[in-house]
Design a protein around this motif. Structure first.
Motif, mmCIF file in Angstrom:
data_model
loop_
_atom_site.group_PDB
_atom_site.id
_atom_site.type_symbol
_atom_site.label_atom_id
_atom_site.label_comp_id
_atom_site.label_asym_id
_atom_site.label_seq_id
_atom_site.Cartn_x
_atom_site.Cartn_y
_atom_site.Cartn_z
ATOM 1 N N VAL A 18 -6.069 -18.768 -22.645
ATOM 2 C CA VAL A 18 -4.741 -18.774 -23.880
ATOM 3 C C VAL A 18 -4.462 -17.223 -24.476
ATOM 4 O O VAL A 18 -5.998 -17.154 -24.560
ATOM 5 C CB VAL A 18 -4.102 -19.722 -24.762
ATOM 6 C CG1 VAL A 18 -4.067 -21.289 -24.640
ATOM 7 C CG2 VAL A 18 -5.455 -19.819 -25.622
ATOM 8 N N PRO A 19 -3.868 -17.086 -24.879
ATOM 9 C CA PRO A 19 -3.634 -15.529 -25.240
ATOM 10 C C PRO A 19 -4.525 -15.906 -26.845
ATOM 11 O O PRO A 19 -5.102 -16.837 -27.186
ATOM 12 C CB PRO A 19 -1.631 -15.759 -26.388
ATOM 13 C CG PRO A 19 -1.113 -16.315 -25.249
ATOM 14 C CD PRO A 19 -2.232 -17.382 -24.784
ATOM 15 N N GLU A 20 -5.023 -14.444 -27.121
ATOM 16 C CA GLU A 20 -6.263 -14.819 -28.344
ATOM 17 C C GLU A 20 -5.201 -13.714 -29.392
ATOM 18 O O GLU A 20 -5.518 -13.852 -30.663
ATOM 19 C CB GLU A 20 -7.255 -14.455 -27.537
ATOM 20 C CG GLU A 20 -8.218 -14.540 -29.204
ATOM 21 C CD GLU A 20 -8.718 -15.597 -29.651
ATOM 22 O OE1 GLU A 20 -8.182 -16.480 -29.201
ATOM 23 O OE2 GLU A 20 -9.590 -15.486 -30.832
ATOM 24 N N ASN A 21 -5.700 -12.701 -29.119
ATOM 25 C CA ASN A 21 -5.148 -11.481 -30.055
ATOM 26 C C ASN A 21 -4.241 -10.426 -29.573
ATOM 27 O O ASN A 21 -4.128 -10.314 -28.057
ATOM 28 C CB ASN A 21 -6.493 -10.841 -30.211
ATOM 29 C CG ASN A 21 -7.345 -11.093 -31.324
ATOM 30 O OD1 ASN A 21 -7.267 -11.928 -32.315
ATOM 31 N ND2 ASN A 21 -8.858 -10.727 -30.584
ATOM 32 N N ARG A 22 -3.262 -9.563 -29.678
ATOM 33 C CA ARG A 22 -2.759 -8.922 -30.009
ATOM 34 C C ARG A 22 -2.258 -7.872 -30.899
ATOM 35 O O ARG A 22 -2.827 -7.759 -32.144
ATOM 36 C CB ARG A 22 -1.186 -9.764 -30.062
ATOM 37 C CG ARG A 22 -0.660 -10.786 -28.920
ATOM 38 C CD ARG A 22 0.862 -11.174 -29.578
ATOM 39 N NE ARG A 22 1.038 -12.443 -29.187
ATOM 40 C CZ ARG A 22 0.908 -12.199 -27.562
ATOM 41 N NH1 ARG A 22 1.548 -11.062 -26.646
ATOM 42 N NH2 ARG A 22 1.588 -13.868 -26.334
ATOM 43 N N ASP A 23 -1.776 -6.603 -29.985
ATOM 44 C CA ASP A 23 -2.561 -5.276 -31.416
ATOM 45 C C ASP A 23 -1.254 -5.271 -32.161
ATOM 46 O O ASP A 23 -0.438 -6.045 -32.397
ATOM 47 C CB ASP A 23 -2.147 -4.195 -30.528
ATOM 48 C CG ASP A 23 -0.967 -3.905 -28.955
ATOM 49 O OD1 ASP A 23 -0.143 -4.491 -29.803
ATOM 50 O OD2 ASP A 23 -0.737 -2.731 -28.223
ATOM 51 N N ARG A 24 -0.256 -4.537 -32.859
ATOM 52 C CA ARG A 24 0.076 -4.079 -33.792
ATOM 53 C C ARG A 24 1.444 -3.864 -33.243
ATOM 54 O O ARG A 24 2.862 -4.551 -33.854
ATOM 55 C CB ARG A 24 -0.161 -2.718 -34.809
ATOM 56 C CG ARG A 24 -0.953 -2.461 -35.386
ATOM 57 C CD ARG A 24 -1.617 -1.512 -36.423
ATOM 58 N NE ARG A 24 -2.368 -1.394 -37.098
ATOM 59 C CZ ARG A 24 -2.789 -1.011 -38.093
ATOM 60 N NH1 ARG A 24 -2.021 -0.275 -38.390
ATOM 61 N NH2 ARG A 24 -3.863 -0.495 -38.302
ATOM 62 N N SER A 25 1.755 -4.023 -31.755
ATOM 63 C CA SER A 25 3.162 -3.369 -31.058
ATOM 64 C C SER A 25 3.372 -5.100 -30.864
ATOM 65 O O SER A 25 4.483 -5.167 -29.807
ATOM 66 C CB SER A 25 3.235 -2.070 -29.934
ATOM 67 O OG SER A 25 2.520 -2.729 -29.237
ATOM 68 N N GLY A 26 2.496 -5.686 -30.686
ATOM 69 C CA GLY A 26 2.639 -7.340 -30.341
ATOM 70 C C GLY A 26 2.091 -7.789 -28.908
ATOM 71 O O GLY A 26 2.560 -8.500 -28.440
ATOM 72 N N VAL A 27 1.283 -6.074 -28.313
ATOM 73 C CA VAL A 27 0.895 -6.603 -27.263
ATOM 74 C C VAL A 27 -0.365 -7.327 -26.551
ATOM 75 O O VAL A 27 -1.179 -7.005 -27.682
ATOM 76 C CB VAL A 27 1.074 -5.257 -26.241
ATOM 77 C CG1 VAL A 27 0.390 -5.328 -24.815
ATOM 78 C CG2 VAL A 27 1.738 -4.558 -25.895
ATOM 79 N N LEU A 28 -0.592 -8.678 -25.730
ATOM 80 C CA LEU A 28 -1.417 -8.883 -25.718
ATOM 81 C C LEU A 28 -2.851 -8.242 -25.401
ATOM 82 O O LEU A 28 -2.445 -7.135 -24.780
ATOM 83 C CB LEU A 28 -1.050 -9.776 -24.692
ATOM 84 C CG LEU A 28 -2.597 -11.086 -25.071
ATOM 85 C CD1 LEU A 28 -3.026 -12.108 -25.533
ATOM 86 C CD2 LEU A 28 -1.900 -11.570 -22.848
ATOM 87 N N THR A 29 -3.488 -8.220 -25.887
ATOM 88 C CA THR A 29 -5.372 -7.307 -25.741
ATOM 89 C C THR A 29 -6.288 -8.658 -25.521
ATOM 90 O O THR A 29 -7.235 -8.028 -24.898
ATOM 91 C CB THR A 29 -5.559 -6.439 -26.885
ATOM 92 O OG1 THR A 29 -5.963 -7.607 -27.949
ATOM 93 C CG2 THR A 29 -4.451 -5.340 -27.141
ATOM 94 N N SER A 30 -6.399 -9.722 -25.417
ATOM 95 C CA SER A 30 -7.954 -10.459 -25.585
ATOM 96 C C SER A 30 -7.288 -11.746 -25.294
ATOM 97 O O SER A 30 -5.978 -12.661 -25.228
ATOM 98 C CB SER A 30 -8.643 -10.167 -26.277
ATOM 99 O OG SER A 30 -8.466 -10.719 -27.224
ATOM 100 N N VAL A 31 -7.988 -12.720 -24.490
ATOM 101 C CA VAL A 31 -7.267 -14.136 -23.884
ATOM 102 C C VAL A 31 -8.779 -14.737 -24.088
ATOM 103 O O VAL A 31 -9.696 -14.431 -24.309
ATOM 104 C CB VAL A 31 -6.787 -14.125 -22.739
ATOM 105 C CG1 VAL A 31 -5.964 -13.363 -22.368
ATOM 106 C CG2 VAL A 31 -7.783 -14.028 -21.518
ATOM 107 N N PRO A 53 -10.965 -9.641 -22.316
ATOM 108 C CA PRO A 53 -9.735 -8.190 -22.532
ATOM 109 C C PRO A 53 -8.790 -9.438 -21.481
ATOM 110 O O PRO A 53 -8.972 -9.479 -19.772
ATOM 111 C CB PRO A 53 -10.245 -7.183 -21.988
ATOM 112 C CG PRO A 53 -11.848 -7.041 -22.571
ATOM 113 C CD PRO A 53 -12.674 -8.487 -22.109
ATOM 114 N N VAL A 54 -7.731 -8.920 -21.740
ATOM 115 C CA VAL A 54 -6.919 -9.171 -20.913
ATOM 116 C C VAL A 54 -6.557 -8.163 -19.484
ATOM 117 O O VAL A 54 -5.992 -8.890 -18.935
ATOM 118 C CB VAL A 54 -5.049 -9.509 -21.268
ATOM 119 C CG1 VAL A 54 -4.342 -7.805 -21.736
ATOM 120 C CG2 VAL A 54 -4.132 -10.266 -20.886
#
Length: 195
Positions: free
Chosen positions: A59-72, A94-95
């Motif tokens: 599942v998605p884990e982290n997003r950057d400030r603009s909402g782009v997925l960075t890790s799962v 990392p994604v």
């Protein structure tokens, strides 16, 4: 086969409703969906599944400030047939790495196999952007991988990941094994209440 997956979808829908009513983030009902997927694949090719088939959900884990997925994150431990370990939940990556990252980024199913003459470590470094240390810590007996996104492109909410030590376990496009894998997205989506 279609009737079997329709039953799986109904079960996952019921489990999803129960999950929401209990306000729990427990994913145990998803483990049942993974077991059903393994059984469907096992019934399709019993000899091949003796080759240590594993399945898990990311599942998605982290997003950057603009909402782009960075890790799962791996949500479930591996469900498996054969001598595979059953661990893995809570592992993050990392994604941009692996078939899982590719499926999250593209919203498309990814099937891959180890090319003849390559080691798993070399292939994961070259083709899937893992560094050598990460790749060397992964199962070195894997020969084929699959990642099935759940959701729509740009809105992937989960990825079903499978791997096997059987070369080309997932077969050809539109083949029976791929159809089973692809239909597994339906009960997982129902569980997560994604349409």
């Amino acid at each position: 086969m279609v009737a079997l997956w329709a039953l799986f979808a109904q079960i996952a829908t019921l489990l999803g409703g129960w999950w929401k009513r209990t306000a729990s983030r427990d994913h145990e009902p998803l483990d049942g969906v993974l077991e059903m997927l393994l059984e469907a694949l096992h019934g399709r090719n019993e000899e091949a599944t003796k080759g240590d088939l594993r399945v898990a959900i990311f599942v998605p884990e982290n997003r950057d400030r603009s909402g782009v997925l960075t890790s799962v994150r791996q949500l479930t431990d591996y469900a498996s047939r054969g001598d595979a370990d059953g661990k893995g939940a809570r592992r993050t990556m990392p994604v941009f790495q692996g078939v899982v990252g590719n499926a999250f980024q593209t919203g498309a199913a990814v099937y891959d196999r180890l090319p003849a003459g390559m080691t798993v470590t070399d292939y994961l470094v070259r083709a899937h952007r893992f560094d050598r240390q990460q790749a060397s810590q992964m199962r070195q007996d894997r020969r084929s991988w699959a990642a099935m996104p759940v959701g729509s492109p740009g809105e992937v909410v989960a990825v079903i990941f499978l791997d096997s030590k059987v070369p080309d376990f997932f077969g050809k496009k539109n083949g029976p094994v791929r159809k089973i894998v692809e239909s597994a997205a339906i009960p997982v989506a129902n569980f997560l209440d994604v349409r």
